[in-house]
Design a protein around this motif. Structure first.
Motif, mmCIF file in Angstrom:
data_model
loop_
_atom_site.group_PDB
_atom_site.id
_atom_site.type_symbol
_atom_site.label_atom_id
_atom_site.label_comp_id
_atom_site.label_asym_id
_atom_site.label_seq_id
_atom_site.Cartn_x
_atom_site.Cartn_y
_atom_site.Cartn_z
ATOM 1 N N VAL B 59 0.540 -1.170 -0.211
ATOM 2 C CA VAL B 59 0.014 0.094 0.366
ATOM 3 C C VAL B 59 0.880 1.546 -0.493
ATOM 4 N N VAL B 60 0.472 2.544 -0.834
ATOM 5 C CA VAL B 60 0.668 3.134 -0.691
ATOM 6 C C VAL B 60 0.026 4.550 -0.351
ATOM 7 N N ILE B 61 0.247 5.501 0.739
ATOM 8 C CA ILE B 61 -0.784 6.041 1.479
ATOM 9 C C ILE B 61 -0.266 8.252 1.768
ATOM 10 N N ALA B 62 -0.633 8.663 1.067
ATOM 11 C CA ALA B 62 -0.372 10.081 1.059
ATOM 12 C C ALA B 62 -1.533 10.945 2.191
ATOM 13 N N PRO B 63 -1.320 10.630 3.379
ATOM 14 C CA PRO B 63 -1.285 11.619 4.536
ATOM 15 C C PRO B 63 -1.281 13.203 3.994
ATOM 16 N N LYS B 70 -3.461 25.990 2.365
ATOM 17 C CA LYS B 70 -3.408 24.776 1.516
ATOM 18 C C LYS B 70 -2.763 23.430 2.034
ATOM 19 N N ARG B 71 -3.233 22.814 0.453
ATOM 20 C CA ARG B 71 -2.714 21.252 1.169
ATOM 21 C C ARG B 71 -1.591 21.118 0.817
ATOM 22 N N HIS B 72 -0.791 20.353 2.156
ATOM 23 C CA HIS B 72 0.531 19.704 2.459
ATOM 24 C C HIS B 72 -0.047 17.959 2.620
ATOM 25 N N VAL B 73 1.311 17.519 2.213
ATOM 26 C CA VAL B 73 1.568 15.371 2.850
ATOM 27 C C VAL B 73 2.339 15.744 3.113
ATOM 28 N N MET B 74 2.417 14.732 3.967
ATOM 29 C CA MET B 74 3.428 14.377 5.582
ATOM 30 C C MET B 74 4.354 13.529 4.382
ATOM 31 N N LEU B 75 5.875 13.238 4.129
ATOM 32 C CA LEU B 75 6.579 12.575 3.374
ATOM 33 C C LEU B 75 7.683 11.749 4.769
ATOM 34 N N VAL B 76 8.141 10.540 4.091
ATOM 35 C CA VAL B 76 9.173 10.066 5.069
ATOM 36 C C VAL B 76 9.889 9.627 4.599
ATOM 37 N N HIS B 150 -5.592 7.650 0.070
ATOM 38 C CA HIS B 150 -5.064 9.227 0.980
ATOM 39 C C HIS B 150 -5.582 9.125 1.827
ATOM 40 N N VAL B 151 -5.649 10.024 3.406
ATOM 41 C CA VAL B 151 -6.254 10.689 4.517
ATOM 42 C C VAL B 151 -5.678 11.936 4.879
ATOM 43 N N GLU B 152 -7.012 11.884 5.432
ATOM 44 C CA GLU B 152 -6.599 13.275 5.998
ATOM 45 C C GLU B 152 -5.661 13.505 7.697
ATOM 46 N N ILE B 153 -4.874 13.735 7.485
ATOM 47 C CA ILE B 153 -4.624 13.720 9.483
ATOM 48 C C ILE B 153 -4.228 14.789 10.247
ATOM 49 N N ASP B 154 -4.764 15.234 11.673
ATOM 50 C CA ASP B 154 -4.252 16.300 11.997
ATOM 51 C C ASP B 154 -2.937 16.225 12.118
ATOM 52 N N PRO B 155 -2.216 17.077 11.808
ATOM 53 C CA PRO B 155 -0.502 17.175 11.891
ATOM 54 C C PRO B 155 -0.017 17.465 13.495
ATOM 55 N N ASP B 156 -1.387 17.914 14.145
ATOM 56 C CA ASP B 156 -1.204 18.370 15.789
ATOM 57 C C ASP B 156 -1.544 16.892 16.531
ATOM 58 N N GLU B 197 5.639 9.579 -6.872
ATOM 59 C CA GLU B 197 5.421 10.900 -7.743
ATOM 60 C C GLU B 197 3.975 10.888 -8.504
ATOM 61 N N LEU B 198 3.742 9.454 -8.200
ATOM 62 C CA LEU B 198 2.425 8.791 -9.166
ATOM 63 C C LEU B 198 1.168 9.439 -8.257
ATOM 64 N N ALA B 199 1.844 9.354 -6.771
ATOM 65 C CA ALA B 199 0.671 9.356 -5.711
ATOM 66 C C ALA B 199 0.269 10.715 -6.139
ATOM 67 N N LEU B 200 1.131 11.429 -5.671
ATOM 68 C CA LEU B 200 1.158 12.824 -5.578
ATOM 69 C C LEU B 200 0.610 13.289 -6.342
ATOM 70 N N ARG B 201 0.716 13.376 -8.030
ATOM 71 C CA ARG B 201 -0.729 13.726 -8.460
ATOM 72 C C ARG B 201 -1.583 13.070 -9.362
ATOM 73 N N ARG B 202 -1.931 12.162 -8.486
ATOM 74 C CA ARG B 202 -3.129 12.136 -8.166
ATOM 75 C C ARG B 202 -3.502 12.485 -7.104
ATOM 76 N N LEU B 203 -3.712 12.792 -6.590
ATOM 77 C CA LEU B 203 -4.058 13.934 -5.037
ATOM 78 C C LEU B 203 -3.905 14.739 -5.723
ATOM 79 N N LYS B 204 -3.381 15.143 -6.866
ATOM 80 C CA LYS B 204 -3.280 17.074 -6.665
ATOM 81 C C LYS B 204 -4.615 17.366 -7.854
ATOM 82 N N ASP B 205 -4.867 15.825 -8.327
ATOM 83 C CA ASP B 205 -6.657 15.779 -9.345
ATOM 84 C C ASP B 205 -7.509 16.032 -8.326
ATOM 85 N N ILE B 206 -7.537 15.417 -6.947
ATOM 86 C CA ILE B 206 -8.521 15.557 -5.756
ATOM 87 C C ILE B 206 -8.095 17.084 -4.950
ATOM 88 N N PHE B 207 -7.123 17.744 -5.206
ATOM 89 C CA PHE B 207 -7.145 18.541 -5.012
ATOM 90 C C PHE B 207 -6.004 20.187 -5.614
#
Lengths: 208, 208
Positions: B59-63, B70-76, B150-156, B197-207
């Motif tokens: 699985v590949v997850i875009a949190p 602005k929409r942000h993502v968490m990289l590891v 993809h999943v919305e997270i609370d960074p705090d 890159e593929l997941a970030l591009r798909r996420l950009k289609d949503i946001f």
């Protein structure tokens, strides 16, 4: 490292990795496994398997042309034996042409060779244009790099693709399709190959 | 098969594939090789090597989360041993969180588990939303499927990521970044992992 966007990724200290071979690898087949014993810093050693082969890197080529005012791409079919082994009813995928870079071969040269073998378009290495940065498709398993190219082809000047003399490529078929239709088939799950979707999306950035 | 775009891909006749094991595979390590003898129709048999392992799919997850409009993502970060073996000076990649699906585990359940292990966000399986169709990252080599979420997270509300108890994940770091900046780092070659890159591009289609 320069970050054109102005946002630097954190520079992590290079890990103090040590890797030694835990067992001799049998390199008689097409693929082989490197069984490694790895240590990070002064930590406990752990086992790690890496896949390798004679030709590690691969090129992915997006051959394209304009027809009826729309950008088109040429897809090719590929019988994928691993899909067959997992019981996939349809082990043939529609993909962009791609192939392994022989040791010592330049990426652009491999792209021109594969384009001819799989699509039947004879074009010089200089016609192969970089389609974004090189990427690692599965960096936990193999050191393979994918190098992406795009190239304008004349669809009316193609010859029968000679293939690479393998039984798998004898079965290969070509299919021209509008770029937007190909992207829709990625979104619908009919195109199921990651490198193909990534290359088509990069091509769309060039031909919006 | 339904083609929402109205353009059907040609249905190729299912190849008459026969595959048998050419040699017993040593399954004592993390990865193993299936050495196959394959025939297509009545053709000559040829050798084909397929990589396998206990947990094949991933699985590949875009949190993601919004900050400053602005929409942000968490990289590891991920230390990639294969890159070290090819002499890469920087064997650590910045990626989206990802991980293997254990046999019997649902994809969404694996996504929730990996999100907690690597990012420290404890969210139920039901919060994991499909991010486009499943894909084959390297279908010539392994039957592995990548399933994207993809999943919305609370960074705090993050805790320290527990990791999976491996030495590699003990070294893992998180890095929050604006989605557009992450995409710019793909374009500049600083993010070098295909699935990211593929997941970030798909996420950009949503946001957008």
């Amino acid at each position: 490292v320069v970050f054109p966007s102005g946002v630097p990724l954190p520079r992590l200290p290079s890990p103090a990795l040590q890797a030694e071979s835990a067992a001799p690898s049998d390199r008689s087949g097409f693929l082989w496994l490197e069984r490694l014993k790895v240590r990070i810093g002064g930590g406990e050693p752990f086992a790690y398997d890496v896949v390798s082969r004679k030709a590690v890197d691969a090129v992915v080529i997006a051959p394209h042309f304009e027809r009826d005012g729309k950008r088109h791409v040429m897809l090719v079919s590929a019988i994928r034996v691993p899909l067959f082994t997992r019981g996939e009813a349809e082990p043939t995928l529609w993909e962009l042409p791609a192939g392994l870079v022989e040791p010592g071969e330049a990426y652009a040269s491999a792209a021109a060779r594969e384009l001819f073998e799989e699509v039947g378009a004879k074009l010089p290495e200089s016609a192969m244009l970089q389609l974004g940065p090189n990427m690692y498709p599965v960096p936990a398993m193999i050191a393979e790099i994918h190098s992406f190219f795009h190239v304008e082809i004349d669809p009316d000047a193609l010859v029968a693709p000679p293939g690479d003399a393998s039984a798998l490529e004898r079965e290969q078929r070509r299919f021209p399709i509008a770029l937007d239709e190909a992207l829709a088939l990625c979104a619908s799950g009919d195109i199921r190959d990651s490198k193909t979707e990534l290359a088509l999306r990069r091509l769309k950035d060039i031909f919006p």
